[in-house]
Design a protein around this motif. Structure first.
Motif, short mmCIF file in Angstrom:
data_model
loop_
_atom_site.label_atom_id
_atom_site.label_comp_id
_atom_site.label_asym_id
_atom_site.label_seq_id
_atom_site.Cartn_x
_atom_site.Cartn_y
_atom_site.Cartn_z
N ASN A 174 0.92 -1.28 -0.09
CA ASN A 174 0.10 -0.12 0.01
C ASN A 174 0.79 1.24 0.08
O ASN A 174 0.48 2.14 -0.51
N MET A 175 1.96 1.36 0.62
CA MET A 175 2.74 2.37 0.82
C MET A 175 3.61 2.57 -0.78
O MET A 175 3.69 3.63 -1.06
N ILE A 176 3.94 1.50 -1.16
CA ILE A 176 4.42 1.70 -2.72
C ILE A 176 3.32 2.44 -3.54
O ILE A 176 3.84 2.96 -4.33
N GLN A 177 2.29 1.37 -3.66
CA GLN A 177 1.07 2.02 -4.63
C GLN A 177 0.85 3.50 -4.35
O GLN A 177 0.68 4.19 -5.12
N SER A 178 0.63 3.84 -3.23
CA SER A 178 0.50 5.49 -2.63
C SER A 178 1.59 6.31 -3.09
O SER A 178 1.30 7.49 -3.53
N SER A 179 2.81 5.71 -3.10
CA SER A 179 3.89 6.90 -3.64
C SER A 179 3.96 6.99 -5.21
O SER A 179 4.26 7.90 -5.83
N ILE A 180 3.50 5.73 -5.95
CA ILE A 180 3.05 5.78 -7.29
C ILE A 180 1.94 6.55 -7.68
O ILE A 180 2.39 7.35 -8.76
N THR A 181 0.91 6.20 -7.18
CA THR A 181 -0.37 6.93 -7.59
C THR A 181 -0.59 8.30 -6.88
O THR A 181 -1.53 8.90 -7.23
N LYS A 182 0.00 8.49 -5.62
CA LYS A 182 -0.32 9.58 -5.05
C LYS A 182 -1.69 9.74 -4.64
O LYS A 182 -2.40 10.74 -4.28
N TRP A 183 -2.16 8.50 -4.10
CA TRP A 183 -3.36 8.23 -3.74
C TRP A 183 -3.26 7.25 -2.53
O TRP A 183 -2.73 6.10 -2.86
N CYS A 184 -3.93 7.61 -1.19
CA CYS A 184 -4.05 6.85 -0.14
C CYS A 184 -5.39 6.79 0.41
O CYS A 184 -5.85 7.59 0.91
N LEU A 185 -5.73 5.69 0.63
CA LEU A 185 -6.99 5.50 1.28
C LEU A 185 -7.26 6.08 2.84
O LEU A 185 -8.12 6.69 3.07
N MET A 186 -6.06 6.06 3.54
CA MET A 186 -6.03 6.41 4.98
C MET A 186 -6.05 7.98 5.08
O MET A 186 -6.72 8.78 5.84
N ASN A 187 -5.49 8.47 3.97
CA ASN A 187 -5.66 9.78 3.83
C ASN A 187 -7.02 10.27 3.77
O ASN A 187 -7.66 11.31 4.10
N ASP A 188 -7.72 9.80 2.76
CA ASP A 188 -9.27 10.00 2.67
C ASP A 188 -9.92 9.84 3.96
O ASP A 188 -10.99 10.44 4.33
N ILE A 189 -9.77 8.50 4.57
CA ILE A 189 -10.53 8.35 5.85
C ILE A 189 -10.28 9.24 6.73
O ILE A 189 -11.08 9.75 7.52
N LEU A 190 -8.98 9.97 7.06
CA LEU A 190 -8.63 10.93 7.92
C LEU A 190 -9.16 12.04 7.73
O LEU A 190 -9.79 13.00 8.40
N THR A 191 -9.13 12.44 6.29
CA THR A 191 -9.95 13.63 6.15
C THR A 191 -11.61 13.83 6.17
O THR A 191 -12.01 14.51 6.80
N LYS A 192 -12.14 12.40 6.04
CA LYS A 192 -13.63 12.35 6.31
C LYS A 192 -13.69 12.46 8.08
O LYS A 192 -14.85 12.90 8.54
N LEU A 193 -12.94 12.16 8.60
CA LEU A 193 -12.71 12.20 10.08
C LEU A 193 -12.51 13.50 10.75
O LEU A 193 -12.71 13.64 11.96
N GLY A 194 -12.13 14.56 9.65
CA GLY A 194 -12.01 16.00 10.00
C GLY A 194 -10.57 15.96 10.65
O GLY A 194 -10.34 17.30 11.34
N VAL A 195 -9.48 15.33 10.41
CA VAL A 195 -8.29 15.60 10.82
C VAL A 195 -7.43 16.42 9.79
O VAL A 195 -7.83 16.36 8.54
N PRO A 196 -7.07 17.62 10.47
CA PRO A 196 -6.47 18.82 9.50
C PRO A 196 -5.32 18.20 8.57
O PRO A 196 -4.52 17.43 9.13
N LYS A 197 -5.07 18.78 7.30
CA LYS A 197 -3.92 18.43 6.49
C LYS A 197 -2.87 19.15 7.05
O LYS A 197 -1.95 19.31 7.30
#
Length: 61
Positions: free
Chosen positions: A38-61
């Motif tokens: 997952n870490m390799i995939q997110s470095s290639i695609t610049k998309w991370c599921l955990m990032n989306d989850i944290l954004t929906k939880l209201g964690v600031p970037k």
């Protein structure tokens, strides 16, 4: 902020899977492998599921 949380979660999952592999069952290493892929995939695609989850939880970037 989110990037630090994501790194902490990934590190915790890897360490937990190693401990579980040593003390419970070797197959727990698949969890560490999944985190690594997952870490390799997110470095290639610049998309991370955990990032989306944290954004929906209201964690600031």
């Amino acid at each position: 902020m989110q990037e630090r949380i994501i790194r902490a979660i990934a590190g915790t999952l890897v360490l937990t899977s190693i401990l579980l592999a040593v003390y419970v069952n070797i197959n727990w290493l698949f969890l560490a492998g999944f985190v690594a892929v997952n870490m390799i995939q997110s470095s290639i695609t610049k998309w991370c599921l955990m990032n989306d989850i944290l954004t929906k939880l209201g964690v600031p970037k």
